[in-house]
Design an enzyme around this catalytic site. Sequence first.
Site, PDB file in Angstrom:
ATOM      1  CD  GLN A 157     -14.799  -1.400  -2.504  1.00  0.00           C
ATOM      2  OE1 GLN A 157     -15.995  -1.656  -2.347  1.00  0.00           O
ATOM      3  NE2 GLN A 157     -14.018  -2.084  -3.327  1.00  0.00           N
ATOM      4  CG  HIS A 198      -8.639  -3.227  -2.124  1.00  0.00           C
ATOM      5  ND1 HIS A 198      -9.615  -2.563  -2.836  1.00  0.00           N
ATOM      6  CD2 HIS A 198      -8.472  -2.524  -0.972  1.00  0.00           C
ATOM      7  CE1 HIS A 198     -10.021  -1.508  -2.153  1.00  0.00           C
ATOM      8  NE2 HIS A 198      -9.344  -1.454  -1.012  1.00  0.00           N
ATOM      9  CG  ASN A 239     -12.373  -0.971   3.950  1.00  0.00           C
ATOM     10  OD1 ASN A 239     -12.792  -1.333   5.051  1.00  0.00           O
ATOM     11  ND2 ASN A 239     -11.214  -0.348   3.798  1.00  0.00           N
ATOM     12  CG  ASP A 277      -2.075   0.930   1.124  1.00  0.00           C
ATOM     13  OD1 ASP A 277      -3.216   0.459   1.154  1.00  0.00           O
ATOM     14  OD2 ASP A 277      -1.828   2.159   1.001  1.00  0.00           O
ATOM     15  CG  HIS A 317      -6.715  -2.959   3.366  1.00  0.00           C
ATOM     16  ND1 HIS A 317      -5.960  -1.823   3.156  1.00  0.00           N
ATOM     17  CD2 HIS A 317      -7.921  -2.708   2.795  1.00  0.00           C
ATOM     18  CE1 HIS A 317      -6.687  -0.920   2.495  1.00  0.00           C
ATOM     19  NE2 HIS A 317      -7.881  -1.438   2.261  1.00  0.00           N
TER      20      HIS A 317
HETATM   21  P1  AMP Z   1      -9.967   1.201   0.574  1.00  0.00           P
HETATM   22  O1  AMP Z   1     -10.584   1.253  -0.822  1.00  0.00           O
HETATM   23  O2  AMP Z   1     -10.519   2.266   1.464  1.00  0.00           O
HETATM   24  O3  AMP Z   1     -10.057  -0.160   1.177  1.00  0.00           O
HETATM   25  O4  AMP Z   1      -8.429   1.536   0.463  1.00  0.00           O
HETATM   26  C1  AMP Z   1      -7.722   1.691  -0.734  1.00  0.00           C
HETATM   27  C2  AMP Z   1      -6.260   1.575  -0.422  1.00  0.00           C
HETATM   28  O5  AMP Z   1      -5.549   1.597  -1.648  1.00  0.00           O
HETATM   29  C3  AMP Z   1      -5.689   2.699   0.444  1.00  0.00           C
HETATM   30  O6  AMP Z   1      -5.066   2.133   1.608  1.00  0.00           O
HETATM   31  C4  AMP Z   1      -4.682   3.380  -0.475  1.00  0.00           C
HETATM   32  O7  AMP Z   1      -3.548   3.859   0.217  1.00  0.00           O
HETATM   33  C5  AMP Z   1      -4.334   2.282  -1.437  1.00  0.00           C
HETATM   34  N1  AMP Z   1      -3.857   2.735  -2.746  1.00  0.00           N
HETATM   35  C6  AMP Z   1      -4.437   3.635  -3.557  1.00  0.00           C
HETATM   36  N2  AMP Z   1      -3.728   3.791  -4.693  1.00  0.00           N
HETATM   37  C7  AMP Z   1      -2.676   2.955  -4.593  1.00  0.00           C
HETATM   38  C8  AMP Z   1      -1.559   2.662  -5.432  1.00  0.00           C
HETATM   39  N3  AMP Z   1      -1.390   3.256  -6.636  1.00  0.00           N
HETATM   40  N4  AMP Z   1      -0.643   1.751  -5.003  1.00  0.00           N
HETATM   41  C9  AMP Z   1      -0.796   1.151  -3.804  1.00  0.00           C
HETATM   42  N5  AMP Z   1      -1.823   1.375  -2.978  1.00  0.00           N
HETATM   43  C10 AMP Z   1      -2.743   2.276  -3.345  1.00  0.00           C
END
Ligand code: AMP
Length: 121
Positions: free
Chosen positions: A90, A96, A85, A29, A98
Amino acid sequence: MDCIFCKIVNGDIPSYTIYEDDIVKVFLDIEPMSPGHTLIIPKKHYNNLEDIDMDTLNHINKIAKEIYTLLKEKLNIDGMSIVQNNGCVQDVLHYHMHIKPYYNENKGMSVEEVFNILKNE
Ligand code: AMP
Ligand code: ZN
């Protein structure tokens, strides 16, 4: 489709990829909650838990187990939570998982430093 994680799968956006196979890509991340914060994504686009199929989910769980072992061995993490999420919590609308590591003592490490440790055999 304008999906940032599909772009990562296709190599259009760079990522700190630590593992991949035909079904998943596993990368760090970019805004980690702690060193080693990792995302496991299916290479095929699914929006969320509602539309992903069970075979892919089972494979993602198998990989999560392996990544947990890797993080324990290479980063000496003390704990780990799996978070996935959906809906209003999300941000990226490509399924994805985590992998969020926890440490008894705070560790300051950049994503690049973590990547180098995990990639060094
Ligand atoms: P969520 O959709 O809230 O579960 O979280 C999305 C996650 O994707 C966050 O923790 C971001 O920091 C991560 N994220 C977004 N863009 C990128 C990227 N280009 N490379 C790696 N992680 C990413
Ligand atoms: Zn996608």
